[in-house]
Design a protein around this motif. Sequence first.
Motif, PDB file in Angstrom:
ATOM      1  N   SER A  87       0.840  -1.212   0.000  1.00 19.08           N
ATOM      2  CA  SER A  87       0.000   0.000   0.000  1.00 19.08           C
ATOM      3  C   SER A  87       0.870   1.255   0.000  1.00 19.08           C
ATOM      4  O   SER A  87       0.385   2.345  -0.282  1.00 19.08           O
ATOM      5  N   ASN A 101      -1.695  -3.591   3.157  1.00 16.89           N
ATOM      6  CA  ASN A 101      -1.506  -2.470   4.078  1.00 16.89           C
ATOM      7  C   ASN A 101      -1.217  -3.059   5.458  1.00 16.89           C
ATOM      8  O   ASN A 101      -2.134  -3.541   6.139  1.00 16.89           O
ATOM      9  N   SER A 103      -0.557  -1.717   8.188  1.00 12.73           N
ATOM     10  CA  SER A 103      -1.193  -1.011   9.318  1.00 12.73           C
ATOM     11  C   SER A 103      -2.555  -1.605   9.659  1.00 12.73           C
ATOM     12  O   SER A 103      -3.067  -1.408  10.752  1.00 12.73           O
ATOM     13  N   LYS A 104      -3.119  -2.320   8.716  1.00 15.85           N
ATOM     14  CA  LYS A 104      -4.450  -2.890   8.941  1.00 15.85           C
ATOM     15  C   LYS A 104      -4.379  -4.303   9.510  1.00 15.85           C
ATOM     16  O   LYS A 104      -5.412  -4.947   9.697  1.00 15.85           O
TER      17      LYS A 104
END
Length: 366
Positions: A87, A101, A103-104
């Motif tokens: 991402s 991603n 962070s997810k």
Amino acid sequence: MKGYLILLYIQIAFGAFTIPLYPIHKTPEEKASFYKSLKTFKAGAGPTNVPLTYNYEYYGLVQIGTPPQNFQVVFDTGSSNLWVPSSSCYSVSCSLHHTYNHSKSSTYIPNGKKIGIGYEAGSVTGFLSKDTVTWGGIQIPGITFAEMTSFPGTYWSSKAFDGIMGMAWVAESEDKITPVYQSMYSLGLINADSFAMYLVPGNGIGSALTLGGYNTSCSKNDWNWIPLLNEGFWEIKIDSITVNGKAIQVTGMKAVIDSGTPHLVGDSTIVNQINAIIPTVASDCSNIGSLPNVVITLNGVNYTLTGQDYVVQLNSEGLTSCETGWTPENFPSSLRNVLILGDLFMHVYYTQFDYGGSRIGFATAI
Ligand SMILES: *[C@@H]1O[C@H](CO)[C@@H](O)[C@H](O)[C@H]1NC(C)=O
Ligand SMILES: *[C@@H]1O[C@H](CO)[C@@H](O)[C@H](O)[C@H]1NC(C)=O
Ligand SMILES: *[C@@H]1O[C@H](CO)[C@@H](O)[C@H](O)[C@H]1NC(C)=O
């Protein structure tokens, strides 16, 4: 997950006799330790099916992270790394594909080491990360893979798949990262140390990767085994190649079985001789039926490719055109006298890749 289904079937088959009775626990401690043992018990899955889609390449679903993020990847027996677009990538190719991603994901573990993987179309570069990978419904924790941030040219933008799952050996892995399949097996998540690939020609419908063994419905089960020359690529010795009764005169020929190569790509020393015997394939496909067979002998067994097998049929705007699948390449010295048996070969011969036995198995596909 399939393992649970199989257990269920056995219970049904044996009727009332197999209804499990749980032990009675005398103390809360005993009960706690019972549940703990249940949680840590790892039942390896039996043969697990991963359906494949065809769009010039065969690819299928892999998920990364918690909750899972979905990616379509080529299961490539000609490489050994797992990578998906990141991402944090802003190239055109990334805007056209699924990106990971981190962070997810609650199971993401940073690494950050830079990595580049070279392809004919140029090097794809990014950095390493670690996370849980879910493959064929099986969760594999702690997998190191690459989040790619840079894609050269336009080649990758046009691809239907997002990334690549390398399924060769660790020796061919960039950074010597253990291939995902081998992590899955060594964690006891799968019972058999082999996988099989069933590639259906044409529209590819019904194609599948089987993890942990093979599917008895995909072939005539006339298995022959060929030992690997070394544990890097899936590389085996070629005894001989014969076209229309004429033997190809190259000593020390080797084959690499590569699901990520669509056609039959070989060192020009080999393929130029094959193409000199085969008449030019008519672009209107009219001479397919009269093209000679190519017989590749592997560990004493003849594997025959007919014209129908080695000609590539291209469909465009309702018109079909044909060209030969035999492609000569000027390979580097590490691939001297190598013939890459790609999807055109695997259409005809259902292939089992046996890490445990360090060998390749072929059976006539049905
Ligand atoms: C085995 O292959 C057959 C034929 O392709 C398919 O119908 C079946 O679902 C597969 N079984 C498993 C368990 O994957
Ligand atoms: C990645 O996820 C985080 C957390 O949900 C979000 O803030 C961020 O915008 C996402 N990055 C991209 C490029 O989508
Ligand atoms: C294998 O193929 C070669 C070349 O076409 C042929 O001479 C030989 O008889 C075949 N062997 C078997 C067992 O069919």
